[in-house]
Every structure is written in C-alpha cells, then in structure tokens.
Write a protein that holds these residues in place. Structure first.
Motif, PDB file in Angstrom:
ATOM      1  N   VAL A 169       4.681   2.053 -12.730  1.00 19.06           N
ATOM      2  CA  VAL A 169       4.062   1.377 -11.587  1.00 19.06           C
ATOM      3  C   VAL A 169       3.405   0.104 -12.099  1.00 19.06           C
ATOM      4  CG1 VAL A 169       2.366   1.501  -9.724  1.00 19.06           C
ATOM      5  CG2 VAL A 169       3.622   3.555 -10.408  1.00 19.06           C
ATOM      6  N   LEU A 170       3.701  -1.001 -11.421  1.00 18.35           N
ATOM      7  CA  LEU A 170       3.039  -2.274 -11.701  1.00 18.35           C
ATOM      8  C   LEU A 170       1.971  -2.498 -10.647  1.00 18.35           C
ATOM      9  CD1 LEU A 170       6.118  -4.567 -12.487  1.00 18.35           C
ATOM     10  CD2 LEU A 170       4.505  -3.605 -14.121  1.00 18.35           C
ATOM     11  N   LYS A 177     -15.385  -5.073   0.138  1.00 21.89           N
ATOM     12  CA  LYS A 177     -14.645  -3.894  -0.313  1.00 21.89           C
ATOM     13  C   LYS A 177     -13.229  -4.210  -0.770  1.00 21.89           C
ATOM     14  CE  LYS A 177     -17.305  -0.369   2.077  1.00 21.89           C
ATOM     15  NZ  LYS A 177     -17.294   0.785   2.987  1.00 21.89           N
ATOM     16  N   HIS A 178     -12.875  -5.483  -0.764  1.00 18.23           N
ATOM     17  CA  HIS A 178     -11.583  -5.804  -1.367  1.00 18.23           C
ATOM     18  C   HIS A 178     -11.658  -5.473  -2.860  1.00 18.23           C
ATOM     19  CE1 HIS A 178      -8.208  -8.052  -3.005  1.00 18.23           C
ATOM     20  NE2 HIS A 178      -7.680  -7.946  -1.790  1.00 18.23           N
ATOM     21  N   PRO A 179     -10.564  -4.953  -3.424  1.00 18.58           N
ATOM     22  CA  PRO A 179     -10.598  -4.554  -4.839  1.00 18.58           C
ATOM     23  C   PRO A 179     -11.110  -5.637  -5.782  1.00 18.58           C
ATOM     24  CG  PRO A 179      -8.593  -3.741  -3.816  1.00 18.58           C
ATOM     25  CD  PRO A 179      -9.287  -4.585  -2.778  1.00 18.58           C
ATOM     26  N   TYR A 180     -10.793  -6.910  -5.502  1.00 19.49           N
ATOM     27  CA  TYR A 180     -11.274  -7.973  -6.394  1.00 19.49           C
ATOM     28  C   TYR A 180     -12.804  -8.012  -6.419  1.00 19.49           C
ATOM     29  CZ  TYR A 180      -6.495  -9.840  -5.950  1.00 19.49           C
ATOM     30  OH  TYR A 180      -5.132 -10.012  -5.949  1.00 19.49           O
ATOM     31  N   ASN A 181     -13.432  -7.838  -5.237  1.00 20.77           N
ATOM     32  CA  ASN A 181     -14.890  -7.904  -5.190  1.00 20.77           C
ATOM     33  C   ASN A 181     -15.540  -6.601  -5.667  1.00 20.77           C
ATOM     34  OD1 ASN A 181     -15.105 -10.552  -4.307  1.00 20.77           O
ATOM     35  ND2 ASN A 181     -14.833  -9.974  -2.153  1.00 20.77           N
ATOM     36  N   PHE A 197      -6.984  -3.923 -11.020  1.00 21.98           N
ATOM     37  CA  PHE A 197      -7.443  -2.846 -11.900  1.00 21.98           C
ATOM     38  C   PHE A 197      -7.683  -1.543 -11.137  1.00 21.98           C
ATOM     39  CE2 PHE A 197     -11.224  -0.690 -13.645  1.00 21.98           C
ATOM     40  CZ  PHE A 197     -10.667  -0.241 -14.824  1.00 21.98           C
ATOM     41  N   ASN A 198      -8.159  -1.647  -9.889  1.00 23.24           N
ATOM     42  CA  ASN A 198      -8.508  -0.431  -9.147  1.00 23.24           C
ATOM     43  C   ASN A 198      -7.318   0.497  -8.956  1.00 23.24           C
ATOM     44  OD1 ASN A 198     -11.213  -1.135  -8.825  1.00 23.24           O
ATOM     45  ND2 ASN A 198     -10.732  -2.448  -7.099  1.00 23.24           N
ATOM     46  N   ARG A 199      -6.131  -0.072  -8.775  1.00 22.96           N
ATOM     47  CA  ARG A 199      -4.945   0.771  -8.600  1.00 22.96           C
ATOM     48  C   ARG A 199      -4.595   1.489  -9.904  1.00 22.96           C
ATOM     49  NH1 ARG A 199      -2.903  -2.357  -4.215  1.00 22.96           N
ATOM     50  NH2 ARG A 199      -3.419  -1.245  -2.321  1.00 22.96           N
ATOM     51  N   LEU A 200      -4.847   0.853 -11.024  1.00 23.01           N
ATOM     52  CA  LEU A 200      -4.644   1.543 -12.303  1.00 23.01           C
ATOM     53  C   LEU A 200      -5.526   2.783 -12.367  1.00 23.01           C
ATOM     54  CD1 LEU A 200      -4.596  -1.431 -14.870  1.00 23.01           C
ATOM     55  CD2 LEU A 200      -2.635  -0.110 -14.078  1.00 23.01           C
ATOM     56  N   ASP A 223       0.850  -1.196   0.000  1.00 22.75           N
ATOM     57  CA  ASP A 223       0.000   0.000   0.000  1.00 22.75           C
ATOM     58  C   ASP A 223       0.888   1.249   0.000  1.00 22.75           C
ATOM     59  OD1 ASP A 223      -2.714  -1.265   0.441  1.00 22.75           O
ATOM     60  OD2 ASP A 223      -1.652  -2.007   2.205  1.00 22.75           O
ATOM     61  N   GLY A 224       0.256   2.388  -0.315  1.00 26.06           N
ATOM     62  CA  GLY A 224       0.913   3.676  -0.131  1.00 26.06           C
ATOM     63  C   GLY A 224       1.735   4.186  -1.283  1.00 26.06           C
ATOM     64  N   LEU A 225       1.870   3.429  -2.352  1.00 26.52           N
ATOM     65  CA  LEU A 225       2.725   3.891  -3.446  1.00 26.52           C
ATOM     66  C   LEU A 225       2.109   5.071  -4.198  1.00 26.52           C
ATOM     67  CD1 LEU A 225       4.133   0.543  -4.880  1.00 26.52           C
ATOM     68  CD2 LEU A 225       5.276   2.211  -3.416  1.00 26.52           C
ATOM     69  N   VAL A 226       0.792   5.075  -4.327  1.00 26.75           N
ATOM     70  CA  VAL A 226       0.145   6.205  -5.013  1.00 26.75           C
ATOM     71  C   VAL A 226       0.385   7.482  -4.218  1.00 26.75           C
ATOM     72  CG1 VAL A 226      -2.058   7.153  -5.817  1.00 26.75           C
ATOM     73  CG2 VAL A 226      -1.612   4.692  -6.009  1.00 26.75           C
TER      74      VAL A 226
END
Length: 334
Positions: free
Chosen positions: A74-75, A157-161, A79-82, A56-59
């Motif tokens: 950034v890798l 609320k996990h990004p996958y879900n 998808f949500n982080r993109l 976490d925290g890279l953004v």
C-alpha cells in the motif's frame, strides 16, 4: 458510478495477478504522481505493476478481503494512513538491508512495519504584497494577538494538520498545545474550509495574510495556468527554524500482511528507496527525498534550505488520538 466501475474492473484484474512477475499496489496516491516511477521499475525488472487507486476505503477493503486480498503493498499520501494500517495489523515486517541503508531511522518504523518514501513541509505562506517573507515565523506565532483575523487553514482534522498538532504535543505538551489551538482558532479569518490550494487563493484574494499549506502544492499551482497567480501572490516560509525545525509529513509504503507476491513487493519497495526513484519523486511531485544525498528539484531548491523537525515519525503516532481530542475540545472546525 464511473469511479465504482473503474475500481471493480481493476479489482478483477488484480485478483488474477498472483503470478511470479507481477506486483499489486493499493494506492492512496493518485496514479499520475507515481506512474512514471512504476514504469521505470517495470523497465528495469520486467515485473508488471497493477495499481488500484482510491482516496478512501482501502484499509477497510483489505480488512474485508483478509487472506484473499490481492494487495501486496500500500502506498500512502500521508503518515496517518501508515499508522492506520499498522494499528489494524494489516502489515508485515520487511527485513531489508537496502531499505535500512537508504531510509533514515526516523523515517521508518522501529519494527520495520512501514517506511517513508518522501516528505512534505507544512509551510506557512504569507502574502507577498501585504507581508512579504517572514523567515523567522513559527507555528506558535499564528496563535498570538498580532495575527488576529489574519490566518486561513483547512480543517483541523485533516491528516496534514493532525500530524502537525501531534508534533506540537510532542514538543510542547498537551496543555500548551490546547492553549495554542484556542489562540489559533481565535485568529482565523474564516472557519476552516477547503484544501491547501484554497488557502493560498484566500491569501491572494485578501481574505487573510497567512495560510498553512504543504510545500508541494505551491509547485503544482505554479504548473497550472489557472492557479499560477495564486502561487505568485504568496511567499513560502519554513517555520520554527530557530527552535524545533519545520514539521514534515511523509508519504510511505507498507508490505501487506498476506501479500501474495511478497518477493516482488519487496523488490519494488527497495526500488522506491533508490537514488533513481527518489529523484523522480523529487522532480515529479515537488517533494523532498528521504534518501540522504538526493537533491530536491530545482524549483523546490529555489525556495531555500531549511531544518526539518527530526522528531521520529513513530513518536507522532503516540499523540494522534490526543490531537483529535484537543480539536474536539476547542471545537476547532465549528
């Protein structure tokens, strides 16, 4: 403390890496998953790769660093982080014939601000002992009375879900998706908890008969002597094969707005889309390549073919906030 010191050390190295033959990566993907691919890139190009990993925290870090950020690309693991990077205006467009030819349009941004590199299916696992394979199962089925008390899953609320729920909104509308979430919550065998592997273990332990989970975790569990019995206790099902296709999430890459090694960064991005790198993603991570014609690993192929939901990833971003709102309205995790 150990993790902080490690990050500080790597950051010091990265800040000195604005030279011609290097490229700096901030990565949400764990190093062991991508190190072999990056080593192959260095072997072929002579360009050294510096990697900084954090869950976490890279953004936020790139925001703080601003124009002085050493990050070139950034890798992301989802998808949500993109979307977060794009919405924060921390990316820049990449006009690359190689990327456009290798990555289908529905797996890249219409303005070339981000590109997917591999996909994972959001599968429904079923107990091999109590249920067996259910080839025609749908995500919608999990909210029907027949599944009362039989479903396990991690936080809504996990990004996958969240991505899955966003796709449901795109296909079925907001009102129908809220009704689905209410039914799904009512059918849970326990409150949402744990990770995807914990859901498979819960099926093995008899807590529930069905669980939501990404496909690559099944491969990872089969590798782990402590978890192989978990994996062997479930059947993997590809939902919605007669309707929308199975939902897929994506790992991806962006070029950072102030990338100091831009040319090297684009070379790496293009390499990650080639047959060789895509095959390494498939073999090492049990993910599905985005480049057409590249085959999944033998293990993943043994799980069968399926039709993926072809909803453009950019469309999921439109419904991300609505998905979070619906989860709050139905108090899904409480």
């Amino acid at each position: 403390m150990k993790k902080l010191l490690l990050s500080t050390s790597l950051f010091t190295a990265l800040t000195t890496s604005v030279i011609a033959d290097e490229v700096n990566i901030y990565s949400f993907r764990q190093p062991f998953l991508i190190d072999p691919i990056l080593a192959k890139f260095t072997e072929q190009t002579g360009i050294k790769v510096n990697l900084l990993f954090a869950k976490d925290g890279l953004v936020e870090r790139i925001k703080r660093e601003g124009v002085l950020s050493p990050a070139d690309i950034v890798l992301t693991a989802d998808f949500n982080r993109l979307m977060a990077l794009n919405e924060a205006q921390l990316t820049q467009a990449v006009d690359s014939k190689v990327l456009n030819e290798n990555i289908p349009s529905y797996y890249r941004d219409t303005n070339n601000q981000w590109f997917a590199l591999s996909t994972r299916v959001r599968n429904i696992y079923s107990s091999s002992e109590r249920v067996g394979p259910v080839p025609n199962i749908t995500y919608q089925d999990l909210a029907t009375p027949a599944f009362k008390g039989k479903v396990c899953m991690r936080s809504g609320k996990h990004p996958y879900n969240v991505s899955l729920i966003a796709s449901m909104i795109a296909h079925d509308g907001e009102a129908n998706t809220k009704t689905w979430l209410e039914g799904l919550k009512a059918n849970l065998a326990r409150k949402p908890q744990g990770n995807d592997r914990a859901q498979v273990k819960a099926v093995k332990d008899g807590v529930c008969d069905y669980a939501l989970g990404n496909n690559y975790y099944l491969g990872k569990m089969l590798e782990d002597p402590k978890q192989v019995s978990w994996a062997e206790a479930v059947s993997i099902n590809f939902p919605n094969q007669k309707t929308t296709g199975s939902h897929v999430n994506a790992t991806g890459v962006v070029l950072v707005k102030y990338a100091p090694n831009k040319n090297n960064a684009i070379k790496l991005m293009e390499f990650l889309s080639t047959d060789a790198a895509q095959q390494m993603y498939a073999e090492g991570n049990y993910e599905y390549p985005v480049k057409e014609g590249v085959q999944p690993s033998k293990l993943v192929a043994s799980w069968g073919t399926f039709t993926a939901d072809k909803l453009p990833l950019s469309d999921l971003a439109k419904y991300h906030a609505t998905a979070i709102k619906l989860l709050d309205e139905v108090k899904f995790d409480l």
